[in-house]
Design a protein around this motif. Structure first.
Motif, short mmCIF file in Angstrom:
data_model
loop_
_atom_site.label_atom_id
_atom_site.label_comp_id
_atom_site.label_asym_id
_atom_site.label_seq_id
_atom_site.Cartn_x
_atom_site.Cartn_y
_atom_site.Cartn_z
N TYR A 149 9.49 7.03 -3.25
CA TYR A 149 9.01 5.87 -4.00
C TYR A 149 10.06 4.75 -3.99
N SER A 150 11.32 5.11 -4.19
CA SER A 150 12.40 4.11 -4.16
C SER A 150 12.49 3.46 -2.78
N GLN A 151 12.32 4.25 -1.73
CA GLN A 151 12.37 3.71 -0.37
C GLN A 151 11.19 2.78 -0.13
N LEU A 167 12.15 15.19 -6.97
CA LEU A 167 13.25 14.31 -6.56
C LEU A 167 12.97 13.68 -5.20
N GLN A 168 12.39 14.46 -4.31
CA GLN A 168 12.04 13.92 -2.99
C GLN A 168 10.99 12.84 -3.11
N LEU A 169 10.02 13.05 -3.99
CA LEU A 169 8.98 12.04 -4.22
C LEU A 169 9.57 10.77 -4.85
N GLN A 170 10.55 10.95 -5.72
CA GLN A 170 11.22 9.79 -6.31
C GLN A 170 11.98 8.99 -5.25
N ARG A 171 12.64 9.69 -4.33
CA ARG A 171 13.34 9.00 -3.24
C ARG A 171 12.35 8.25 -2.35
N GLU A 196 0.83 -1.20 0.00
CA GLU A 196 0.00 0.00 0.00
C GLU A 196 0.87 1.26 0.00
N ALA A 197 1.95 1.23 0.77
CA ALA A 197 2.84 2.38 0.81
C ALA A 197 3.49 2.61 -0.55
N THR A 198 3.82 1.52 -1.24
CA THR A 198 4.43 1.65 -2.57
C THR A 198 3.44 2.26 -3.55
N LEU A 237 4.27 10.38 -6.68
CA LEU A 237 5.29 10.72 -7.67
C LEU A 237 4.66 11.13 -8.99
N ASP A 238 3.67 10.36 -9.43
CA ASP A 238 3.00 10.69 -10.69
C ASP A 238 2.35 12.08 -10.61
N ALA A 239 1.70 12.35 -9.47
CA ALA A 239 1.07 13.66 -9.30
C ALA A 239 2.13 14.78 -9.26
N GLY A 240 3.26 14.54 -8.63
CA GLY A 240 4.32 15.54 -8.56
C GLY A 240 4.90 15.83 -9.93
#
Length: 204
Positions: free
Chosen positions: A167-169, A161-165, A134-136, A143-146
């Motif tokens: 998502y990766s986490q 970039l923060q949203l990408q990090r 769910e978190a993913t 990220l898509d919205a950002g």
């Protein structure tokens, strides 16, 4: 399932099977010592062929003659005299059985506790996977919205970039949760003694 796992553990765990065999051996030892103290009736018998001669033919003829053959038969009834050594061996065998029973019950409790703990760990790991999934999903949606806001000029590159990090986490956390789940299943199989059965490995 914890209950089913406990049944499997009592069926397949080598240490539990060994404890059962040890207890059975102690019972056999006690039975043997008690049997040694029981009265005994031994049958005895002998056959004597008389009339042997220097000449082989004559000797054979006499040996086959029933009048030259004698039989004896009897019985010996013996009652062991009670002694301290015999009683001590019986008492020792009883003590060993009592100890083996205590050890067996203790092992059963340990198995039940360890299997229950392993089963609960699987449940916890499974819940962690659902939460991580769910978190993913939420991180991907953010990220898509950002990225859309960035294209529209409503967000900065740093925010994306923060949203990408994030998502990766989230993906890394989900992968870790799946690994934890696999490890918890392995531990459960070890605690129940079913590792070979789960992997369909046969030892012939």
């Amino acid at each position: 399932d914890s209950l089913a796992g406990c049944r499997e553990a009592l069926d397949f765990r080598p240490d539990y099977r060994e404890a059962l065999l040890s207890l059975e051996q102690q019972h056999l030892t006690l039975a043997f010592e008690k049997n040694q103290a029981l009265p005994r009736l031994d049958l005895t018998g002998s056959l004597r062929l008389a009339g042997f001669d220097d000449a082989a033919a004559s000797s054979l003829a006499n040996a086959l003659d029933r009048d030259q053959t004698s039989w004896t038969a009897g019985a010996v009834f013996s009652v062991p005299i009670p002694n301290r050594a015999g009683r001590a061996r019986i008492d020792s065998a009883k003590l060993q059985i009592a100890r083996a029973l205590v050890d067996l019950k203790r092992l059963e409790q340990d198995i039940i506790a360890s299997v229950d703990s392993a089963a609960r760990a699987i449940g916890t790991a499974r819940a962690s996977i659902r939460a991580a999934e769910e978190a993913t999903v939420l991180a991907k949606e953010s990220l898509d919205a950002g990225e859309q806001k960035l294209r529209a000029g409503a967000a900065t590159t740093y925010e994306v970039l923060q949203l990408q990090r994030d998502y990766s986490q989230a993906e890394a956390d989900e992968a870790r949760a799946r690994t934890d789940f696999k490890e918890s299943v392995i531990r459960f199989d070890q605690e129940t003694g079913t590792t070979l059965q789960r992997n369909r490995i046969r030892l012939d």
